[in-house]
Design a protein around this motif. Structure first.
Motif, short mmCIF file in Angstrom:
data_model
loop_
_atom_site.label_atom_id
_atom_site.label_comp_id
_atom_site.label_asym_id
_atom_site.label_seq_id
_atom_site.Cartn_x
_atom_site.Cartn_y
_atom_site.Cartn_z
N LYS A 254 -38.80 -8.70 -29.50
CA LYS A 254 -38.94 -9.24 -30.85
C LYS A 254 -39.06 -8.12 -31.88
N PHE A 270 -31.02 -11.57 -34.41
CA PHE A 270 -31.81 -12.78 -34.63
C PHE A 270 -33.17 -12.65 -33.95
N VAL A 272 -36.70 -13.53 -32.64
CA VAL A 272 -37.35 -14.81 -32.33
C VAL A 272 -38.85 -14.62 -32.20
N ILE A 276 -39.96 -18.91 -35.48
CA ILE A 276 -38.55 -19.19 -35.25
C ILE A 276 -38.37 -20.00 -33.97
N HIS A 296 -31.57 -17.40 -28.44
CA HIS A 296 -30.66 -16.37 -28.92
C HIS A 296 -29.20 -16.84 -28.84
N ALA A 299 -28.41 -19.35 -31.47
CA ALA A 299 -28.31 -18.76 -32.80
C ALA A 299 -26.99 -18.03 -32.99
N GLN A 311 -31.92 -16.48 -39.78
CA GLN A 311 -33.29 -16.36 -39.30
C GLN A 311 -34.26 -16.24 -40.46
N GLN A 312 -33.92 -15.42 -41.43
CA GLN A 312 -34.82 -15.18 -42.54
C GLN A 312 -35.03 -16.43 -43.39
N TYR A 315 -37.18 -18.79 -41.27
CA TYR A 315 -38.57 -18.31 -41.26
C TYR A 315 -39.28 -18.71 -42.55
#
Length: 338
Positions: A254, A270, A272, A276, A296, A299, A311-312, A315
């Motif tokens: 991560k 990405f 996690v 997430i 993963h 994604a 992802q952002q 989040y």
DNA sequence: CTCCAGGCATGAG
DNA sequence: CTCATGCATGGA
């Protein structure tokens, strides 16, 4: 990219401004949202000094930045900007330290303003589940932060609260960085690897409050300080760089992915984390708990080369919801409230 | 007071 | 390879 940047800028021409190291750059921002970007968990050191105004450090420059709407400023009777927020711009001021050469290019690069985030978000929103929770406006950008700062910051982020991460980094920089005086008080550059490598473990632990991560930070700083080709890491292919990062003390999957995304701007990566994992499970695996590999793969399949941007946004969306709901603690039953 | 945080290193099976 | 456990610290 899609849109050409119409750069308008004001440089303080009068001598007094130059004597105080003041440079102002006005940059068109598209849909960029400064606050959303700074509060999105990718950076820890920007400090809000007033509503919408932040102080921070880019390289060896102390920066004051705020978001403005030029039309509204010049013409108070102008109609309010539409949803697209035309006229959005950043006012970036160098308020201390060194004035970067090619300042406006440096800031465009740091805030990634020449990338067409609205187009990226449109592409991502073709995924129905993503579109259900993501915003329509491409406010969040992925900053181009310093790689070493990202490495240390995300090592510290492991199993930690964001407020405490910020506190630790603040003390770390105050103690081992270089001070830059500004009208808003002192700010500090991020410590260079050689300086952290020389630090005493006890000072890191008790002085900065690093806790058991003192060893990770110290050994990683030492490794990088002794690494002759660290500057060329940014040119390595992502899988190679990832393996190299994983070899660092305190860097797991991560943290490595966060470093790749936020420190080396690998937008396809990405990370996690718990948020997430929760988000992906709710969106794509409603009836079971998927493995990390599955998340993963899912994604990559759905978000492709901009998985990191997706992802952002995920989040931010789930953190905002979590804060609003006081940490729902697995309140299951996905009901929609648009 | 407990609980937990954008996980990681380590050791056992 | 997969899984369980301890971990410094300080907000909530």
């Amino acid at each position: 990219m899609g849109e050409t940047l119409d750069i308008s800028r004001r440089l303080c021409a009068h001598g007094s401004a130059r004597a105080h190291n003041l440079v102002e750059v006005l940059i068109p921002g598209g849909e960029f949202d400064l606050e959303a970007t700074f509060e999105s968990g990718q950076c820890f050191r920007w400090r809000r000094v007033r509503a919408g105004q932040y102080i921070g450090v880019i390289g060896r420059s102390a920066i004051h930045v705020q978001q403005i709407l030029p039309r509204a400023l010049t013409d108070p009777l102008a109609p309010p900007p539409s949803g697209a927020r035309r006229g959005n711009a950043l006012l970036v001021r160098v308020v201390g330290g060194m004035i970067p050469p090619e300042a406006e290019q440096a800031f465009i690069r740091y805030f990634d303003l020449s990338r067409d985030y609205p187009a990226i978000l449109r592409r991502l929103r073709r995924d129905a589940a993503f579109a259900r929770v993501a915003p329509r406006r491409a406010g969040i950008h992925i900053l181009r932060q310093d790689p070493f700062e990202a490495i240390i910051s995300f090592i510290i982020s492991a199993n930690n609260h964001i407020p405490r991460i910020r506190g630790i980094l603040e003390r770390l920089c105050a103690r081992y960085g270089e001070e830059i005086r500004t009208p808003f008080g002192p700010v500090y550059t991020f410590p260079r690897p050689e300086v952290l490598a020389e630090a005493r473990l006890a000072d890191l632990r008790e002085g900065c409050g690093l806790g058991y991560r003192d060893r990770y930070v110290w050994r990683t700083a030492r490794t990088i300080a002794e690494c002759s080709d660290f500057a060329s890491w940014s040119e390595w292919p992502t899988p190679v760089l990832r393996e190299r990062l994983l070899a660092l003390e305190g860097v797991g999957e991560k943290v490595a992915d966060c470093i790749l995304l936020f420190g080396f701007h690998r937008l396809e990566v990405f990370p996690v984390d718990t948020w997430i994992a929760r988000a992906m499970r709710e969106l794509y695996f409603p009836d079971r708990m998927p493995r990390l590999r599955e998340i993963h793969a899912c994604a990559v399949e759905r978000f492709g080369v901009y998985a990191g941007v997706a992802q952002q946004y995920l989040y931010a969306a789930f953190r905002a919801r979590g804060r609003a709901a006081r940490l729902p603690h697995e309140v299951s039953t996905a009901e929609e409230d648009p």
